[in-house]
Write an enzyme that holds these catalytic residues in place. Structure first.
Site, PDB file in Angstrom:
ATOM      1  NE  ARG A  16      -2.580  -1.884   3.330  1.00 51.14           N
ATOM      2  CZ  ARG A  16      -3.126  -1.602   4.471  1.00 51.14           C
ATOM      3  NH1 ARG A  16      -4.028  -0.572   4.719  1.00 51.14           N
ATOM      4  NH2 ARG A  16      -2.729  -2.451   5.452  1.00 51.14           N
ATOM      5  CD  GLN A  74       7.642 -14.363   7.738  1.00 50.01           C
ATOM      6  OE1 GLN A  74       7.867 -13.339   7.781  1.00 50.01           O
ATOM      7  NE2 GLN A  74       6.623 -15.130   8.107  1.00 50.01           N
ATOM      8  CE1 TYR A 101       3.770  -7.230  15.013  1.00 51.29           C
ATOM      9  CE2 TYR A 101       2.186  -5.802  14.489  1.00 51.29           C
ATOM     10  CZ  TYR A 101       2.509  -6.901  15.030  1.00 51.29           C
ATOM     11  OH  TYR A 101       1.447  -7.728  15.287  1.00 51.29           O
ATOM     12  CG  ASP A 103       4.602  -2.017   9.973  1.00 57.50           C
ATOM     13  OD1 ASP A 103       4.742  -2.533  11.259  1.00 57.50           O
ATOM     14  OD2 ASP A 103       4.019  -2.652   9.346  1.00 57.50           O
ATOM     15  CE  LYS A 349      35.594  23.188  -0.666  1.00 56.60           C
ATOM     16  NZ  LYS A 349      36.311  22.578  -1.740  1.00 56.60           N
ATOM     17  CG  ASN A 375      35.500  44.367   3.626  1.00 53.95           C
ATOM     18  OD1 ASN A 375      34.573  44.406   4.385  1.00 53.95           O
ATOM     19  ND2 ASN A 375      35.461  44.502   2.307  1.00 53.95           N
ATOM     20  CB  SER A 403      33.943  44.766  -5.453  1.00 56.64           C
ATOM     21  OG  SER A 403      33.574  45.269  -4.155  1.00 56.64           O
ATOM     22  NE  ARG A 438      41.508  47.961 -10.991  1.00 50.05           N
ATOM     23  CZ  ARG A 438      41.384  48.784 -10.267  1.00 50.05           C
ATOM     24  NH1 ARG A 438      41.944  49.995 -10.536  1.00 50.05           N
ATOM     25  NH2 ARG A 438      40.908  48.756  -8.886  1.00 50.05           N
TER      26      ARG A 438
HETATM   27  C1  UD1 Z   1      -1.348  -7.801  13.673  1.00 52.12           C
HETATM   28  C2  UD1 Z   1      -1.959  -8.762  14.652  1.00 52.12           C
HETATM   29  C3  UD1 Z   1      -3.136  -8.049  15.324  1.00 52.12           C
HETATM   30  C4  UD1 Z   1      -2.795  -6.704  15.617  1.00 52.12           C
HETATM   31  C5  UD1 Z   1      -2.357  -5.925  14.513  1.00 52.12           C
HETATM   32  C6  UD1 Z   1      -1.772  -4.582  15.051  1.00 52.12           C
HETATM   33  C7  UD1 Z   1      -1.659 -11.021  14.162  1.00 52.12           C
HETATM   34  C8  UD1 Z   1      -2.080 -12.303  13.502  1.00 52.12           C
HETATM   35  N1  UD1 Z   1      -2.227  -9.992  14.244  1.00 52.12           N
HETATM   36  O1  UD1 Z   1      -2.323  -8.038  12.435  1.00 52.12           O
HETATM   37  O2  UD1 Z   1      -3.815  -8.670  16.107  1.00 52.12           O
HETATM   38  O3  UD1 Z   1      -4.003  -5.891  15.989  1.00 52.12           O
HETATM   39  O4  UD1 Z   1      -1.050  -6.779  13.932  1.00 52.12           O
HETATM   40  O5  UD1 Z   1      -1.320  -3.700  13.820  1.00 52.12           O
HETATM   41  O6  UD1 Z   1      -0.247 -10.945  14.609  1.00 52.12           O
HETATM   42  N2  UD1 Z   1       5.000  -9.730   9.345  1.00 52.12           N
HETATM   43  C9  UD1 Z   1       6.035 -10.431   9.052  1.00 52.12           C
HETATM   44  N3  UD1 Z   1       5.712 -11.767   8.445  1.00 52.12           N
HETATM   45  C10 UD1 Z   1       4.476 -12.142   8.210  1.00 52.12           C
HETATM   46  C11 UD1 Z   1       3.409 -11.332   8.402  1.00 52.12           C
HETATM   47  C12 UD1 Z   1       3.898 -10.102   9.223  1.00 52.12           C
HETATM   48  O7  UD1 Z   1       7.232 -10.045   9.294  1.00 52.12           O
HETATM   49  O8  UD1 Z   1       4.456 -13.287   7.466  1.00 52.12           O
HETATM   50  C13 UD1 Z   1       5.239  -8.379  10.009  1.00 52.12           C
HETATM   51  C14 UD1 Z   1       4.824  -7.207   9.262  1.00 52.12           C
HETATM   52  O9  UD1 Z   1       5.915  -6.866   8.545  1.00 52.12           O
HETATM   53  C15 UD1 Z   1       4.390  -6.176  10.091  1.00 52.12           C
HETATM   54  C16 UD1 Z   1       3.888  -7.054  11.555  1.00 52.12           C
HETATM   55  O10 UD1 Z   1       4.647  -8.227  11.205  1.00 52.12           O
HETATM   56  O11 UD1 Z   1       5.633  -5.441  10.737  1.00 52.12           O
HETATM   57  C17 UD1 Z   1       2.348  -7.070  11.297  1.00 52.12           C
HETATM   58  O12 UD1 Z   1       1.975  -7.609  10.315  1.00 52.12           O
HETATM   59  P1  UD1 Z   1       0.514  -7.210   9.660  1.00 52.12           P
HETATM   60  O13 UD1 Z   1       0.170  -8.004   8.373  1.00 52.12           O
HETATM   61  O14 UD1 Z   1       0.308  -5.693   9.430  1.00 52.12           O
HETATM   62  O15 UD1 Z   1      -0.520  -7.770  10.818  1.00 52.12           O
HETATM   63  P2  UD1 Z   1      -2.112  -7.615  10.764  1.00 52.12           P
HETATM   64  O16 UD1 Z   1      -2.571  -8.436  10.095  1.00 52.12           O
HETATM   65  O17 UD1 Z   1      -2.000  -6.210  10.758  1.00 52.12           O
END
Ligand code: UD1
Ligand code: CA
Length: 453
Positions: A16, A74, A101, A103, A349, A375, A403, A438
């Site tokens: 997204r 992963q 997380y 993000d 610089k 100056n 100048s 000059r």
């Molecule tokens: C997850 C939680 C949910 C919570 C929400 C908060 C689970 C099953 N659900 O949902 O309860 O309310 O976060 O935002 O845990 N990621 C991986 N590998 C994967 C999947 C995800 O590394 O296979 C990482 C993503 O990069 C991200 C985090 O895990 O940083 C969360 O993944 P995301 O898919 O956003 O989880 P939600 O389904 O939103």
């Protein structure tokens, strides 16, 4: 204290964001999202920090550097439980694992410490939040008072969907349970993913306590899934920073019009006008005034200095009571002593300028050492580059450069010299003399302008 492992989940695709850059590398306050999380994790002095990556792994590892980081791939991405399972070989047998997380960049040290405290007695601990609109989040299911499970939006019953307490995703699980539970996760749910959240039901089943705490501020748990959310979080971060500065007594003309992408350290009675950007580490001593639309990157400004509008200063030190700008450009390696004036359209610089010297208009000063009370006239250029190499210019104390002078480096303008306007100086000048190069001015009597034929 027991061992602490931190696992940062960052393998999600981030489609997204509509960008070729992996999501966790997008910048918040000038720093990749993932870097914010790592920095906070480092403050916990964890024994181990694992990062579970997937999408754009090479780019992520090239950008995020640190000997203390353990990278775990992963592939494919089968859910948050599957993600943590990949890190399992790196986790200690005892102690705790904290899941963050990649993000969710702004979770604070204070909040994490509170959560750690809740997990102290080998409890599982969840960071939860009450949301007005819990749509999309996992819901915290409680019976009487204690937590019994987390149910994902897509798996929830109509009754469970009414719950406003949500799982932020941040949780702590004692390692001795984690090692046993992770391999037992299954994917028979609406998304056919291995949900880390299913661990909570396992804990309850085995009589392991599940504690919960809530964050200081809701925005700490906000994740970034789109550019819109990133921009929203950036504003929150900047507002928080600006308020912190105001509380310290820094004058901000408009706290909604300042951007700090790093650290801004201010003395007393510092005033900052609108639309200034601070990057890296910037230190402003007492009574420094930064006027509108300036950008400062890794700069030290000493007391009483005024930086006038539209100035750009990078990797430089500015002394006390200087006047810089408007429209000054000060580049890396520049060190200005006290009471120096650098005026409009002057570029400096890799140069040193001693006390009381001035270059007020339209000049280029590169690889130059300037003494005291010099100056530099308007339009003076140090010619420091012959197309292949750079050379130094030395301008000693009390020099007056007329100048529109070119100083062809390497060259030394000795103490007290005066350079006549419009000169091209290629040789060292003697002390206290007037030097000029000059063509003589002449007038041709009776000369006529050409006439169009
Ligand atoms: C997850 C939680 C949910 C919570 C929400 C908060 C689970 C099953 N659900 O949902 O309860 O309310 O976060 O935002 O845990 N990621 C991986 N590998 C994967 C999947 C995800 O590394 O296979 C990482 C993503 O990069 C991200 C985090 O895990 O940083 C969360 O993944 P995301 O898919 O956003 O989880 P939600 O389904 O939103
Ligand atoms: Ca999500």
């Amino acid at each position: 204290m027991s061992k602490l492992n931190v696992v940062i989940l960052a393998a999600g695709a981030g489609t997204r964001m509509r960008s070729s850059l992996p999501k966790v590398l997008h910048l918040l306050a000038g720093k990749p999202l993932l870097m914010h999380v790592i920095n906070t994790a480092r403050l916990l002095s964890a024994d181990r920090i694992c990062i579970v990556y997937g999408h754009g792994g090479d780019a992520v590892q090239q950008t995020i550097i640190g000997d203390d980081l353990i990278w775990v791939k992963q592939e494919p991405q089968l859910g948050t439980g599957h993600a943590l399972l990949q890190a399992k070989p790196h986790l200690d047998q005892d102690g705790l694992t904290l899941v963050l997380y990649g993000d969710v960049p702004l979770v604070s040290l204070k909040t994490l410490n509170k959560l750690l405290l809740a997990a102290e007695q080998e409890y599982c601990a969840l960071l939860t939040a009450q949301l007005e609109n819990p749509l999309g989040y996992g819901r915290i299911v409680r019976n009487s008072k204690s937590i019994s499970a987390i149910v994902e939006q897509k798996d929830a019953s109509a009754e469970q969907l009414k719950i406003h307490e949500i799982n932020t995703g941040v949780m702590i699980i004692p390692n001795r349970y984690l090692h046993a539970w992770l391999p037992k996760l299954e994917n028979n749910n609406a998304q056919q993913e291995y949900y880390l959240t299913d661990i909570i039901a396992m804990a309850v089943e085995q009589g392991v306590n599940v504690a919960s705490t809530q964050p200081q501020n809701l925005w700490e748990t906000m994740g970034v899934n789109s550019k819109r959310q990133l921009a929203e979080l950036e504003r929150i971060y900047q507002t928080e920073y600006a308020n912190k500065l105001l509380d310290q007594g820094v004058g901000l003309t408009d706290p909604s019009r300042i951007d700090i992408r790093g650290e801004l350290i201010c003395g007393t009675d510092v005033d900052i006008d609108v639309n200034c950007i601070f990057e890296g580490v910037v230190r402003l001593a007492d009574n420094v005034k930064i006027q509108g639309h300036c950008t400062l990157r890794n700069v030290i400004v000493s007391a009483g200095t005024v930086i006038a509008p539209y100035s750009l200063i990078e990797d430089a030190e500015i002394g006390e009571s200087c006047k810089i700008g408007p429209y000054a450009r000060i580049r890396p390696g520049t060190k200005l002593s006290a009471k120096v004036h650098i005026g409009n359209f002057v570029e400096v610089k890799n140069s040193q300028v001693a006390t009381g010297s001035k270059a007020n208009h339209l000049s280029y000063i590169g690889d130059t050492i300037i003494g005291e009370h010099v100056n530099i006239g308007a339009g003076t250029i140090t010619c420091n580059y012959d197309g292949a190499n750079k050379y130094q210019t030395i301008i000693e104390d009390d020099v007056f450069v007329g100048s529109d002078t070119q100083l062809v480096a390497p060259v030394r303008v000795a103490k007290g010299s005066t350079i006549g306007a419009g000169s091209t100086i290629t040789k060292d000048t003697p002390e206290n003399e007037l030097t000029l190069s000059r063509a003589k001015q002449l007038s041709i009597p009776g000369w006529k302008r050409p006439i169009k034929q």
